[in-house]
Design an enzyme around this catalytic site. Structure first.
Site, PDB file in Angstrom:
ATOM      1  CG  ASP A 282       3.206   3.591   1.289  1.00 25.57           C
ATOM      2  OD1 ASP A 282       4.202   4.508   1.504  1.00 25.57           O
ATOM      3  OD2 ASP A 282       2.041   3.817   1.838  1.00 25.57           O
TER       4      ASP A 282
ATOM      5  CG  ASP B  84      -3.586   4.257  -2.112  1.00 27.51           C
ATOM      6  OD1 ASP B  84      -4.132   3.300  -2.810  1.00 27.51           O
ATOM      7  OD2 ASP B  84      -2.510   3.944  -1.268  1.00 27.51           O
TER       8      ASP B  84
HETATM    9 ZN   LIG Z   1      -3.142  -0.344  -1.468  1.00 26.19          ZN
END
Ligand SMILES: [Zn+2]
Length: 333
Positions: A279, A94
């Protein structure tokens, strides 16, 4: 050099093609520790959903990248043990911010990497993205790129202001870089404080903040320019108010935490958006459950006592996202 194929992982190519055609999106969940990973794999195995395990720079610093890679390898074996015969699991970097980081992940068994050069001038973004694509494609590793800037704070990625992706740039960008998917900016934002109260309106009944809607017109314009091309949404936690409330009820202090409404994410999933990053919701579910458990059981000190309910809460949240928001359940039977 380790190939992800030896680890039982897959890249995103087939997965995204099916998701775009089928009108659903693949969940991309970040992980930093064993309980998060267990919850993700349990949820994916139970719903037979393809899943993307995301490792951020912050996760690499926190948990050690070698350990995280072996955990992902272990996750494939664990998924099979749970009865998921052909698990479709991607290990994805990421927000890679340099060629070197992306290369080290490709060499180390990742099946997908993101090169985020979105803060650079347009031509430099193209040059760096192209360099990563040329390297990664030699090993059949897929590459996500970003065009446009998201607001918010996520680990070490932060920007005060967002700039929507310019639809007139996407054809040129995708063609010249050869990237496999494109993260765009249409009003999502990193973190648990996606919008200031000034950017929101208030629901007169509940008094809760209502965020500004996503720019679906920009998304549709991009889809028209690049029909069928896989689009990615970052910063797409919905910041469930039940978890915010639970945190605050048991000693936390998260005033005005706010995310993207799930109806809008469901709507986006039906379009060319085929990867949705979540997240903060996992962080909130975990923290809420731990706060509650410790407040109700002040004598407990065995981490398993409070991490078990935290893991259960995360698993419940992941299943909810897969089934009710992204629609990816049953797509990896
Ligand atoms: Zn991101």
């Amino acid at each position: 050099m380790v190939s992800y194929k030896e680890l039982g992982l897959v890249n995103t190519r087939e997965m995204f093609k099916k998701a775009v055609a089928g009108g659903y999106a693949i969940p991309a969940f970040n992980f930093n520790n064993m309980e998060q990973l267990q919850a993700i794999i349990m949820a994916a195995a139970e719903t037979k959903s393809p899943v993307i395990l995301q490792v951020s720079k912050g996760a690499r610093n926190y948990a050690n990248q070698t350990l995280l890679r072996y955990m992902a390898e272990g996750a494939v074996a664990y998924a099979k043990e749970l009865g998921w015969e052909h698990p479709q699991i991607v290990l994805h970097l990421d927000h890679g911010d340099s060629f070197e980081i992306c290369k080290s992940c490709v060499d180390f068994g990742f099946s997908s990497v993101m090169i985020d050069a979105s803060s650079l001038p347009y031509e430099e973004n193209i040059a760096l993205t192209k360099k990563v694509v040329e390297y990664a494609h030699q090993f059949d590793v897929t590459v996500e790129a970003e065009l446009g800037v998201l607001a918010g704070v996520e680990d070490e990625v932060s920007s005060a202001e967002s700039h929507y992706t310019k639809p007139e740039e996407v054809i040129d960008f995708a063609t010249r870089t050869g990237c496999d998917s494109l993260a765009i900016s249409i009003g999502t934002s990193h973190g648990a404080y996606k919008f200031t109260p000034e950017q929101c309106t208030r629901d007169p009944k509940t008094g809760r903040l209502v965020p500004p809607p996503l720019a679906f017109d920009v998304l549709h314009e991009i889809e028209k320019k690049l029909p069928g091309f896989p689009i990615v949404l970052h910063g797409s936690s919905s910041v469930p108010q039940e978890y915010v409330d639970m945190c605050n009820q048991y000693g936390g202090n998260l005033p005005n935490a706010i995310g993207i409404p799930e109806e809008q994410l469901r709507e986006a999933s039906k379009s060319a958006v085929c990867k949705i990053n979540i997240d903060s919701d996992s962080r909130l579910a975990m923290t809420a459950a731990i706060r509650k458990h410790l407040a109700e059981n002040p004598s407990h000190f065995d981490p398993r006592q409070y991490l078990k309910p935290a893991r259960e809460e995360m698993k419940k949240m992941y299943i909810h996202k897969i089934v009710n928001v992204l629609g990816s359940d049953g797509k990896a039977e």
